[in-house]
Write a protein that holds these residues in place. Structure first.
Motif, PDB file in Angstrom:
ATOM      1  N   ILE A  51       0.039   1.136   1.424  1.00 40.28           N
ATOM      2  CA  ILE A  51       0.522   0.688  -0.472  1.00 40.28           C
ATOM      3  C   ILE A  51       0.556  -0.955  -0.790  1.00 40.28           C
ATOM      4  O   ILE A  51      -0.312  -1.854  -1.899  1.00 40.28           O
ATOM      5  CB  ILE A  51       1.436   1.284  -0.513  1.00 40.28           C
ATOM      6  CG1 ILE A  51       0.814   2.809  -0.802  1.00 40.28           C
ATOM      7  CG2 ILE A  51       1.929   0.705  -2.106  1.00 40.28           C
ATOM      8  CD1 ILE A  51       2.739   3.193  -0.340  1.00 40.28           C
ATOM      9  N   ILE A  55      -2.355  -2.196  -3.932  1.00 43.63           N
ATOM     10  CA  ILE A  55      -1.748  -3.583  -4.654  1.00 43.63           C
ATOM     11  C   ILE A  55      -2.143  -4.712  -5.498  1.00 43.63           C
ATOM     12  O   ILE A  55      -1.817  -5.794  -6.196  1.00 43.63           O
ATOM     13  CB  ILE A  55      -0.173  -3.095  -4.588  1.00 43.63           C
ATOM     14  CG1 ILE A  55       0.260  -1.947  -5.469  1.00 43.63           C
ATOM     15  CG2 ILE A  55       0.659  -4.238  -5.660  1.00 43.63           C
ATOM     16  CD1 ILE A  55       1.942  -1.807  -4.946  1.00 43.63           C
ATOM     17  N   PHE A 316       8.179   4.829  -2.232  1.00 40.41           N
ATOM     18  CA  PHE A 316       7.727   4.167  -2.974  1.00 40.41           C
ATOM     19  C   PHE A 316       8.047   3.584  -3.775  1.00 40.41           C
ATOM     20  O   PHE A 316       6.919   2.397  -3.791  1.00 40.41           O
ATOM     21  CB  PHE A 316       5.943   5.691  -3.061  1.00 40.41           C
ATOM     22  CG  PHE A 316       5.896   5.095  -4.395  1.00 40.41           C
ATOM     23  CD1 PHE A 316       4.116   4.003  -3.818  1.00 40.41           C
ATOM     24  CD2 PHE A 316       5.101   4.599  -5.516  1.00 40.41           C
ATOM     25  CE1 PHE A 316       3.189   3.473  -4.303  1.00 40.41           C
ATOM     26  CE2 PHE A 316       4.700   4.737  -6.686  1.00 40.41           C
ATOM     27  CZ  PHE A 316       3.698   3.745  -6.487  1.00 40.41           C
ATOM     28  N   PHE A 317       8.106   4.220  -3.968  1.00 39.32           N
ATOM     29  CA  PHE A 317       9.716   2.679  -5.390  1.00 39.32           C
ATOM     30  C   PHE A 317       9.576   1.884  -4.910  1.00 39.32           C
ATOM     31  O   PHE A 317       9.552   0.608  -5.156  1.00 39.32           O
ATOM     32  CB  PHE A 317      10.513   3.974  -5.986  1.00 39.32           C
ATOM     33  CG  PHE A 317      11.343   2.826  -7.276  1.00 39.32           C
ATOM     34  CD1 PHE A 317       9.942   2.959  -8.519  1.00 39.32           C
ATOM     35  CD2 PHE A 317      11.634   2.358  -7.585  1.00 39.32           C
ATOM     36  CE1 PHE A 317      10.454   1.713  -9.782  1.00 39.32           C
ATOM     37  CE2 PHE A 317      12.142   1.414  -8.896  1.00 39.32           C
ATOM     38  CZ  PHE A 317      12.101   1.507  -9.372  1.00 39.32           C
ATOM     39  N   TRP A 320       6.723  -0.380  -4.377  1.00 37.81           N
ATOM     40  CA  TRP A 320       6.176  -0.811  -5.315  1.00 37.81           C
ATOM     41  C   TRP A 320       6.810  -2.027  -5.982  1.00 37.81           C
ATOM     42  O   TRP A 320       6.512  -2.789  -6.251  1.00 37.81           O
ATOM     43  CB  TRP A 320       6.239   0.120  -6.642  1.00 37.81           C
ATOM     44  CG  TRP A 320       5.804   0.429  -8.048  1.00 37.81           C
ATOM     45  CD1 TRP A 320       4.374  -0.946  -8.275  1.00 37.81           C
ATOM     46  CD2 TRP A 320       5.630   2.005  -8.635  1.00 37.81           C
ATOM     47  NE1 TRP A 320       4.659  -0.457  -9.912  1.00 37.81           N
ATOM     48  CE2 TRP A 320       5.225   0.835  -9.146  1.00 37.81           C
ATOM     49  CE3 TRP A 320       6.562   2.513  -8.579  1.00 37.81           C
ATOM     50  CZ2 TRP A 320       4.616   1.842 -11.178  1.00 37.81           C
ATOM     51  CZ3 TRP A 320       6.466   3.017  -9.661  1.00 37.81           C
ATOM     52  CH2 TRP A 320       5.391   2.588 -10.807  1.00 37.81           C
ATOM     53  N   ILE A 321       8.408  -1.915  -5.796  1.00 38.88           N
ATOM     54  CA  ILE A 321       9.383  -3.348  -6.167  1.00 38.88           C
ATOM     55  C   ILE A 321       8.558  -3.901  -5.472  1.00 38.88           C
ATOM     56  O   ILE A 321       8.274  -5.058  -6.522  1.00 38.88           O
ATOM     57  CB  ILE A 321      10.422  -2.411  -6.392  1.00 38.88           C
ATOM     58  CG1 ILE A 321      11.049  -1.473  -8.129  1.00 38.88           C
ATOM     59  CG2 ILE A 321      11.571  -3.239  -6.523  1.00 38.88           C
ATOM     60  CD1 ILE A 321      10.644  -2.518  -9.064  1.00 38.88           C
ATOM     61  N   TRP A 323       6.341  -4.825  -4.059  1.00 40.06           N
ATOM     62  CA  TRP A 323       5.387  -6.079  -4.425  1.00 40.06           C
ATOM     63  C   TRP A 323       5.064  -6.663  -6.016  1.00 40.06           C
ATOM     64  O   TRP A 323       4.204  -6.819  -6.596  1.00 40.06           O
ATOM     65  CB  TRP A 323       3.983  -5.565  -4.018  1.00 40.06           C
ATOM     66  CG  TRP A 323       3.924  -5.396  -2.665  1.00 40.06           C
ATOM     67  CD1 TRP A 323       4.163  -3.992  -1.767  1.00 40.06           C
ATOM     68  CD2 TRP A 323       3.595  -6.194  -1.956  1.00 40.06           C
ATOM     69  NE1 TRP A 323       4.196  -5.092  -1.080  1.00 40.06           N
ATOM     70  CE2 TRP A 323       3.850  -5.989  -0.899  1.00 40.06           C
ATOM     71  CE3 TRP A 323       3.464  -7.588  -2.326  1.00 40.06           C
ATOM     72  CZ2 TRP A 323       4.132  -5.923   0.416  1.00 40.06           C
ATOM     73  CZ3 TRP A 323       3.819  -8.140  -0.824  1.00 40.06           C
ATOM     74  CH2 TRP A 323       3.164  -7.867   0.508  1.00 40.06           C
ATOM     75  N   THR A 324       6.335  -6.180  -6.739  1.00 35.85           N
ATOM     76  CA  THR A 324       6.070  -6.452  -8.079  1.00 35.85           C
ATOM     77  C   THR A 324       7.556  -7.391  -8.490  1.00 35.85           C
ATOM     78  O   THR A 324       6.727  -8.485  -9.396  1.00 35.85           O
ATOM     79  CB  THR A 324       6.268  -5.046  -9.503  1.00 35.85           C
ATOM     80  OG1 THR A 324       5.996  -4.144  -8.797  1.00 35.85           O
ATOM     81  CG2 THR A 324       6.751  -5.171 -10.357  1.00 35.85           C
ATOM     82  N   LEU A 325       8.413  -7.988  -8.013  1.00 37.15           N
ATOM     83  CA  LEU A 325       9.440  -8.758  -8.695  1.00 37.15           C
ATOM     84  C   LEU A 325       9.578  -9.676  -7.076  1.00 37.15           C
ATOM     85  O   LEU A 325       9.446  -9.396  -5.917  1.00 37.15           O
ATOM     86  CB  LEU A 325      11.050  -7.508  -8.304  1.00 37.15           C
ATOM     87  CG  LEU A 325      11.103  -6.798  -9.618  1.00 37.15           C
ATOM     88  CD1 LEU A 325      12.037  -6.717  -9.683  1.00 37.15           C
ATOM     89  CD2 LEU A 325      10.264  -7.377 -10.907  1.00 37.15           C
TER      90      LEU A 325
ATOM     91  N   THR B  28       0.874  -3.462 -11.488  1.00 42.17           N
ATOM     92  CA  THR B  28       1.248  -3.347 -10.029  1.00 42.17           C
ATOM     93  C   THR B  28       0.383  -2.183  -9.609  1.00 42.17           C
ATOM     94  O   THR B  28      -0.213  -1.690  -8.801  1.00 42.17           O
ATOM     95  CB  THR B  28       2.132  -3.739  -8.849  1.00 42.17           C
ATOM     96  OG1 THR B  28       3.363  -3.153  -9.517  1.00 42.17           O
ATOM     97  CG2 THR B  28       2.788  -4.967  -8.693  1.00 42.17           C
ATOM     98  N   MET B  32      -3.267  -0.992  -7.409  1.00 37.62           N
ATOM     99  CA  MET B  32      -3.372   0.320  -6.707  1.00 37.62           C
ATOM    100  C   MET B  32      -4.576   0.919  -6.825  1.00 37.62           C
ATOM    101  O   MET B  32      -4.844   1.092  -5.837  1.00 37.62           O
ATOM    102  CB  MET B  32      -1.721   0.397  -6.440  1.00 37.62           C
ATOM    103  CG  MET B  32      -1.632   1.248  -5.349  1.00 37.62           C
ATOM    104  SD  MET B  32       0.192   1.527  -4.998  1.00 37.62           S
ATOM    105  CE  MET B  32      -0.195   3.565  -4.488  1.00 37.62           C
TER     106      MET B  32
END
Lengths: 426, 165
Positions: A51, A55, A316-317, A320-321, A323-325, B28, B32
């Motif tokens: 993932i 991303i 998953f969250f 996900w976080i 690679w965001t913050l 993001t 993806m």
């Protein structure tokens, strides 16, 4: 015999099992849960790599086996085969013990999490939870705090200043966020009136999921869960740009691997707790079919699927976080924990306690009407949080903590000094 | 000089951490599910090398399979890295040929001067980059190896057509 018996269930299948059946069932459940979580951990590491690659517009590991699915086996073999190194002046006993101490609590919490509706068998009804403790939630809080010993001891026993700093950061961070986490869940306990996780799930199936009734508590719990599992944006204990790898700097091979394993196990456990406390556990949304009437095998399977889907979404969250913050600064981390989350949690407990009391005094029955009233108040609070409270104050740059007058005074002083040195003032 | 920190009054929508996080998550997630990936899946997909790519050497041969080299000694002279070893020989008809022609690819800096200077268009740098070997001495390419390689060779820069059009 078993094939026929599984479907020819009589009245005994709905009753409590005998002690012998209970013991055997518990052992089977333990092995099953341990296996499931370990496979889950292995594939969470794989999912994280895939993932994160997606991303970042990459492919990720896709060579070993179909879609790269056997990558986890290759990684496991690699970690087992690698050379173990020990730092010269390490405290070897603790050095070897620390990975285990980090790993065990992450798995232990699973003992009390109900993962499906009870399974009817010819030998009685089997609860789909390894140990249905009446103190369930308190148990999870107690156990999850032990995990920090593993990290702190790993840092200390390594005889390495970076490892020690990482261990210290881990303990400071976990203790800070433990408080906010505990406070945020007080609201859940207020609503269900019980710390028994099965009861909390039952309450959510009648009143509606807690995420809608206690959104801010959910939000605080989510942030605290990130901090507790040392995940980005709270991964300061292993901030590589300043601490090399933090508490596991000196570890190698499988002992090193135990730390990521415990981190991922912690992630899955935290996701499962999040689902249990705020997303109705194994409750299937939009239907009462799963928690009324007799227990059946089909219900058990479907509720398990429901629980798994919800848990995997939160896993998953987490990724996900990540690679965001970006990572927080250390002072921001501490001020967020102590100055923002703790006061919000305390204020929220007060509001919710008042609300529950008021609704009870108004005579609302504790079902969807109670939930609806809670939801309405909660929506207002969420709007307040998002649009009024959060004006860049939750995480702020350093200078904004000074008030304007102080900044003006500082500037005047520096200007006066500059004038003196250049001789303009004289 | 006084310290000047510029303070910008920003609208709430810009400084709200929660809303910034939500929009970051949306970004993001978009990436993806974006089917465009930048990775080159190496053994299956390869780079298109530039026609002027200077890789490991190749010695071109005449139709009867002999190296075109006449052992004039220009390439070892011009080589700035001193990586070409040439021992000239002469047959009974007076034709010069290389007795020994070795290029140490570890010393070579792939400047391509050998190709530029060669009067017979014999030695070339190649459009090739997969050079892995199991031992260091395998990187000294001898004449047999230089002539037996088949990869494409570098096209020299033409001053009359500087952009290669």
């Amino acid at each position: 015999m078993t094939h026929v018996a599984l479907f020819a269930l009589d009245a005994t299948s709905q009753m409590d099992p005998t002690t012998g059946v209970f013991l055997i069932a518990s052992v089977i459940k333990m092995i099953a849960i341990f296996t499931l979580v370990m496979v889950g951990v292995a594939y969470t590491t794989f999912a994280e790599r895939r993932i994160s690659a997606w991303i970042q517009d990459r492919h990720g590991p896709n060579r070993v086996g179909p879609l790269g699915l056997f990558q986890v086996l290759a990684d496991g073999v690699k970690n087992l085969m690698k050379e173990e190194t020990y730092p010269g002046d390490a405290n070897l006993t603790l050095f070897i013990l620390a990975p285990a101490i980090a790993f065990i609590p992450a798995m232990l919490t699973w003992a009390v999490i109900p993962f499906a509706s009870p399974l009817p068998t010819p030998w009685g009804r089997i609860d789909m939870v390894v140990a249905d403790l009446p103190v369930g939630f308190l148990f999870t809080l107690a156990i999850s705090s032990i995990g920090v010993y593993g990290l702190a001891l790993a840092g200390w026993s390594s005889n390495n200043k970076y490892a020690l700093l990482g261990g210290l950061r881990a303990s400071a961070q976990m203790i800070s966020y433990e408080i906010a986490m505990g406070m945020s869940t007080v609201c859940v306990l207020l609503l269900s009136g019980n710390v028994h996780l099965t009861e909390i799930i039952k309450q959510q199936s009648t009143m509606g999921w807690n995420v809608f009734l206690l959104s801010i508590a959910f939000f605080l719990f989510l942030i605290a869960a990130f901090a507790e599992t040392n995940r980005v944006p709270f991964d300061l204990p292993e901030a590589e740009s300043e601490l090399i790898a933090g508490y596991h700097t000196e570890y190698s091979a499988m002992k090193f691997s135990m730390f990521p394993i415990s981190e991922y196990a912690g992630m899955i456990t935290a996701s499962a707790m999040l689902v249990t406390l705020f997303f109705g556990g194994w409750d299937i949304p939009f239907t009462q079919w799963d928690n009324t009437g007799e227990f059946t095998v089909l219900k058990t399977l479907l509720t398990f699927a429901s629980f798994a889907v919800k848990t995997l979404f939160w896993v998953f969250f987490y990724i996900w976080i990540r690679w965001t913050l970006p990572r927080f600064r250390y002072d921001q981390l501490m001020s967020l924990g102590w100055k923002v989350m703790l006061p919000i949690a305390l204020a929220y407990v007060t509001v919710i306690a008042t609300l529950v009391l008021a609704l009870d005094m108004a005579g609302l029955p504790r079902d969807w009407r109670f939930g609806g009233a809670m939801f309405a108040v909660n929506a207002v609070l969420v709007v307040l949080l998002f649009f009024v409270l959060d004006r860049g104050r939750i995480v702020s740059p350093a200078y904004s903590r000074l008030d304007k007058a102080a900044v003006a005074r500082l500037r005047a002083v520096t200007a006066a000094r500059a004038a003196l040195t250049t001789g303009e003032g004289a | 000089m006084a310290i000047k920190v510029k303070e910008v009054e920003r609208p709430i929508s810009e400084v709200s951490y929660l809303r910034a996080t939500v929009s970051g998550l949306a970004l993001t997630l978009k990436h993806m599910f974006d089917p465009h990936k930048v990775t080159t899946q190496y053994p299956e997909q390869r780079w298109d090398l530039s026609p002027r790519w200077r890789g490991t050497h190749r010695m071109l041969t005449t139709e009867d399979g002999k190296a075109k080299c006449v052992a004039c000694g220009l390439c070892p002279t011009v080589c700035p890295a001193n990586c070409i070893k040439l021992v000239p020989g002469e047959d009974e008809d007076g034709n010069r040929y290389p007795l020994v022609f070795e290029i140490d690819e570890f010393r070579c800096i792939f400047c391509g001067y050998c190709q530029e200077v060669c009067p017979e268009e014999a030695i070339h740098v190649g459009r090739h980059y997969e050079n892995a070997e199991y031992s260091r001495d395998r990187f000294v390419y001898d004449l047999a190896r230089l002539t037996s390689q088949t990869h494409a060779v570098c096209e020299m820069w033409d001053p009359a057509d500087p952009k290669g059009e």
